[in-house]
Write a protein that holds these residues in place. Structure first.
Motif, PDB file in Angstrom:
ATOM      1  N   ALA A  57       5.561 -14.267 -15.683  1.00 55.41           N
ATOM      2  CA  ALA A  57       6.909 -13.271 -15.309  1.00 55.41           C
ATOM      3  C   ALA A  57       6.678 -12.079 -15.111  1.00 55.41           C
ATOM      4  CB  ALA A  57       7.896 -13.791 -16.587  1.00 55.41           C
ATOM      5  N   THR A  58       5.572 -11.304 -15.922  1.00 59.22           N
ATOM      6  CA  THR A  58       5.403  -9.692 -14.857  1.00 59.22           C
ATOM      7  C   THR A  58       5.173  -9.868 -14.249  1.00 59.22           C
ATOM      8  OG1 THR A  58       5.317  -9.102 -18.032  1.00 59.22           O
ATOM      9  CG2 THR A  58       4.866  -7.998 -16.755  1.00 59.22           C
ATOM     10  N   ALA A  59       3.696 -10.612 -14.250  1.00 63.17           N
ATOM     11  CA  ALA A  59       3.016 -10.386 -12.737  1.00 63.17           C
ATOM     12  C   ALA A  59       4.152 -10.816 -11.266  1.00 63.17           C
ATOM     13  CB  ALA A  59       1.644 -11.445 -13.005  1.00 63.17           C
ATOM     14  N   ALA A  60       4.385 -11.623 -11.680  1.00 66.11           N
ATOM     15  CA  ALA A  60       5.758 -11.664 -10.223  1.00 66.11           C
ATOM     16  C   ALA A  60       6.455 -11.073 -10.585  1.00 66.11           C
ATOM     17  CB  ALA A  60       5.957 -13.758 -11.557  1.00 66.11           C
ATOM     18  N   VAL A  61       7.013 -10.444 -10.765  1.00 60.82           N
ATOM     19  CA  VAL A  61       8.162  -8.852 -10.824  1.00 60.82           C
ATOM     20  C   VAL A  61       7.282  -8.048 -10.089  1.00 60.82           C
ATOM     21  CG1 VAL A  61       9.253  -6.777 -11.733  1.00 60.82           C
ATOM     22  CG2 VAL A  61       9.617  -9.865 -12.553  1.00 60.82           C
ATOM     23  N   LEU A  62       6.128  -7.633 -10.342  1.00 54.14           N
ATOM     24  CA  LEU A  62       5.493  -6.997  -9.624  1.00 54.14           C
ATOM     25  C   LEU A  62       4.720  -6.822  -8.287  1.00 54.14           C
ATOM     26  CD1 LEU A  62       3.711  -5.385 -13.046  1.00 54.14           C
ATOM     27  CD2 LEU A  62       5.858  -4.250 -12.343  1.00 54.14           C
ATOM     28  N   GLN A  63       4.116  -8.178  -8.560  1.00 56.82           N
ATOM     29  CA  GLN A  63       3.953  -8.631  -7.350  1.00 56.82           C
ATOM     30  C   GLN A  63       4.118  -8.169  -5.844  1.00 56.82           C
ATOM     31  OE1 GLN A  63       0.248  -8.891  -7.847  1.00 56.82           O
ATOM     32  NE2 GLN A  63      -0.160 -10.020  -6.070  1.00 56.82           N
ATOM     33  N   PRO A  64       5.186  -8.635  -6.329  1.00 52.14           N
ATOM     34  CA  PRO A  64       5.860  -8.143  -4.570  1.00 52.14           C
ATOM     35  C   PRO A  64       6.344  -7.043  -4.441  1.00 52.14           C
ATOM     36  CG  PRO A  64       7.524  -9.563  -5.735  1.00 52.14           C
ATOM     37  CD  PRO A  64       6.187  -9.030  -6.878  1.00 52.14           C
ATOM     38  N   LEU A  65       6.353  -5.799  -5.462  1.00 56.58           N
ATOM     39  CA  LEU A  65       6.594  -4.554  -5.840  1.00 56.58           C
ATOM     40  C   LEU A  65       5.156  -4.060  -4.987  1.00 56.58           C
ATOM     41  CD1 LEU A  65       8.565  -3.502  -8.432  1.00 56.58           C
ATOM     42  CD2 LEU A  65       9.326  -4.175  -6.314  1.00 56.58           C
ATOM     43  N   THR A  66       4.109  -3.923  -5.638  1.00 56.37           N
ATOM     44  CA  THR A  66       3.070  -3.309  -4.942  1.00 56.37           C
ATOM     45  C   THR A  66       2.761  -4.155  -4.253  1.00 56.37           C
ATOM     46  OG1 THR A  66       1.471  -5.857  -6.530  1.00 56.37           O
ATOM     47  CG2 THR A  66       2.214  -3.141  -7.466  1.00 56.37           C
ATOM     48  N   GLY A  67       3.233  -5.277  -3.384  1.00 57.70           N
ATOM     49  CA  GLY A  67       2.347  -6.008  -1.805  1.00 57.70           C
ATOM     50  C   GLY A  67       3.397  -4.917  -0.869  1.00 57.70           C
ATOM     51  N   TYR A  68       4.932  -5.097  -1.714  1.00 60.03           N
ATOM     52  CA  TYR A  68       5.916  -3.772  -0.626  1.00 60.03           C
ATOM     53  C   TYR A  68       4.864  -2.598  -0.475  1.00 60.03           C
ATOM     54  CZ  TYR A  68       9.532  -1.424   1.461  1.00 60.03           C
ATOM     55  OH  TYR A  68      10.591  -0.877   2.211  1.00 60.03           O
ATOM     56  N   GLY A  69       4.768  -1.530  -1.449  1.00 55.33           N
ATOM     57  CA  GLY A  69       4.205  -0.471  -1.222  1.00 55.33           C
ATOM     58  C   GLY A  69       3.240  -0.592  -0.700  1.00 55.33           C
ATOM     59  N   LEU A  70       1.910  -1.931  -0.542  1.00 56.42           N
ATOM     60  CA  LEU A  70       0.488  -1.472  -0.125  1.00 56.42           C
ATOM     61  C   LEU A  70       1.243  -1.488   1.504  1.00 56.42           C
ATOM     62  CD1 LEU A  70      -1.999  -1.843  -0.430  1.00 56.42           C
ATOM     63  CD2 LEU A  70      -2.697  -4.100  -1.049  1.00 56.42           C
ATOM     64  N   ALA A  71       1.993  -2.443   1.712  1.00 60.24           N
ATOM     65  CA  ALA A  71       2.092  -2.898   3.251  1.00 60.24           C
ATOM     66  C   ALA A  71       2.976  -1.547   3.920  1.00 60.24           C
ATOM     67  CB  ALA A  71       3.056  -4.143   3.551  1.00 60.24           C
ATOM     68  N   ARG A  72       3.569  -0.848   3.058  1.00 56.33           N
ATOM     69  CA  ARG A  72       4.042   0.587   3.806  1.00 56.33           C
ATOM     70  C   ARG A  72       3.216   0.983   3.708  1.00 56.33           C
ATOM     71  NH1 ARG A  72       9.654   1.974   5.247  1.00 56.33           N
ATOM     72  NH2 ARG A  72       9.512   3.387   4.243  1.00 56.33           N
ATOM     73  N   LEU A  73       2.387   1.297   2.927  1.00 51.53           N
ATOM     74  CA  LEU A  73       1.092   3.061   3.165  1.00 51.53           C
ATOM     75  C   LEU A  73       0.419   2.786   3.979  1.00 51.53           C
ATOM     76  CD1 LEU A  73       0.901   4.073  -0.489  1.00 51.53           C
ATOM     77  CD2 LEU A  73       1.913   5.097   0.966  1.00 51.53           C
ATOM     78  N   VAL A  74      -0.443   1.129   3.816  1.00 48.44           N
ATOM     79  CA  VAL A  74      -1.000   0.838   5.261  1.00 48.44           C
ATOM     80  C   VAL A  74      -0.678   0.571   6.326  1.00 48.44           C
ATOM     81  CG1 VAL A  74      -2.768  -1.128   5.865  1.00 48.44           C
ATOM     82  CG2 VAL A  74      -2.144  -0.656   2.750  1.00 48.44           C
ATOM     83  N   GLY A  75       0.695   0.741   6.920  1.00 47.70           N
ATOM     84  CA  GLY A  75       0.931  -0.608   7.846  1.00 47.70           C
ATOM     85  C   GLY A  75       1.466  -1.177   8.871  1.00 47.70           C
ATOM     86  N   TRP A  76       1.102  -1.491   7.540  1.00 46.21           N
ATOM     87  CA  TRP A  76       1.844  -3.888   8.307  1.00 46.21           C
ATOM     88  C   TRP A  76       3.484  -3.907   7.783  1.00 46.21           C
ATOM     89  CZ3 TRP A  76      -2.121  -4.472   3.719  1.00 46.21           C
ATOM     90  CH2 TRP A  76      -3.289  -4.594   4.317  1.00 46.21           C
ATOM     91  N   PRO A  77       3.762  -4.426   9.173  1.00 43.49           N
ATOM     92  CA  PRO A  77       5.156  -4.088   9.038  1.00 43.49           C
ATOM     93  C   PRO A  77       5.342  -6.101   8.788  1.00 43.49           C
ATOM     94  CG  PRO A  77       3.492  -4.847  11.228  1.00 43.49           C
ATOM     95  CD  PRO A  77       3.008  -3.733  10.225  1.00 43.49           C
ATOM     96  N   LEU A  78       6.422  -6.139   8.258  1.00 46.04           N
ATOM     97  CA  LEU A  78       6.955  -7.016   6.593  1.00 46.04           C
ATOM     98  C   LEU A  78       7.288  -8.112   7.822  1.00 46.04           C
ATOM     99  CD1 LEU A  78       8.976  -5.727   3.435  1.00 46.04           C
ATOM    100  CD2 LEU A  78       6.557  -6.092   4.081  1.00 46.04           C
ATOM    101  N   THR A  79       6.737  -8.159   8.924  1.00 48.08           N
ATOM    102  CA  THR A  79       7.805  -9.275   9.909  1.00 48.08           C
ATOM    103  C   THR A  79       5.700 -10.040  11.073  1.00 48.08           C
ATOM    104  OG1 THR A  79       7.905  -7.322  11.694  1.00 48.08           O
ATOM    105  CG2 THR A  79       9.775  -8.316  10.763  1.00 48.08           C
ATOM    106  N   GLU A  80       4.675  -8.882  10.462  1.00 54.55           N
ATOM    107  CA  GLU A  80       3.093  -9.838  10.420  1.00 54.55           C
ATOM    108  C   GLU A  80       3.006 -11.034  10.226  1.00 54.55           C
ATOM    109  OE1 GLU A  80      -0.746  -8.382  12.081  1.00 54.55           O
ATOM    110  OE2 GLU A  80       0.870  -6.862  11.456  1.00 54.55           O
ATOM    111  N   GLY A  81       2.537 -11.390  10.873  1.00 56.59           N
ATOM    112  CA  GLY A  81       2.845 -13.167  10.455  1.00 56.59           C
ATOM    113  C   GLY A  81       2.302 -14.047   9.483  1.00 56.59           C
ATOM    114  N   TRP A  82       0.577 -12.903   8.947  1.00 52.46           N
ATOM    115  CA  TRP A  82       0.081 -13.255   7.785  1.00 52.46           C
ATOM    116  C   TRP A  82       1.088 -12.822   7.218  1.00 52.46           C
ATOM    117  CZ3 TRP A  82      -2.060 -10.107   4.639  1.00 52.46           C
ATOM    118  CH2 TRP A  82      -1.998  -8.681   4.859  1.00 52.46           C
TER     119      TRP A  82
END
Length: 158
Positions: A57-82
């Motif tokens: 449960a802890t990882a399931a909550v944190l995973q999208p948060l870290t993924g979103y932050g990472l995508a924002r910092l790297v510049g990957w749009p959330l609409t990118e296919g993969w």
């Protein structure tokens, strides 16, 4: 450590915890189930419920948060296919996991009741276990696909 490195590390740790805990839970639940010993099943299922609450449960909550932050910092749009496919698969995993948590609680309780009464595991236990087992396969496959998408980052339409 720059933010991007920290988020990447946390994201990898989170994925490892999700996959490792899920795989471990499946292994130990199956091993306990195969003994048909209500005392052992009750004990293992109780431990599994705790592990899911603490780790999954802890990882399931944190995973999208870290993924979103990472995508924002790297510049990957959330609409990118993969990225989009990974998010969809992650939601799918969650849709399988939520009923599994409820089933695990019920399996634990049925095994505890059988152990307390000195009885074998009831037919309701076996029905629920089959559902629990069946729910694990698509979630496992989706997690493998997410790992592949995250490492390969294939060019997919968004």
């Amino acid at each position: 450590m720059p933010w991007i490195d920290l988020l990447r590390w946390l994201h990898v740790i989170g994925a490892t915890v999700l996959f490792g805990t899920g795989t471990g839970i499946a292994f130990f639940m199956l091993a306990a189930h195969r003994t048909r010993d209500p005392v052992l099943v009750a004990h293992v299922a109780g431990t599994v419920v705790i592990a899911d609450a603490v780790f999954t449960a802890t990882a399931a909550v944190l995973q999208p948060l870290t993924g979103y932050g990472l995508a924002r910092l790297v510049g990957w749009p959330l609409t990118e296919g993969w990225v989009l496919l990974s998010i969809g698969l992650y939601v799918g995993v969650g849709l399988f996991w939520l009923p599994v948590v409820r089933i695990q609680l019920r399996l634990r309780d049925l095994a505890r009741d059988a152990a307390a009464a000195g009885q074998p595991l009831p037919p309701a236990y076996d029905r629920l276990f089959r559902i629990w087992f069946a729910c694990g396969w698509p979630a496992f496959a989706a997690m493998l696909a997410i790992f592949w998408l995250m490492t390969a980052k294939p060019a997919l339409p968004g």
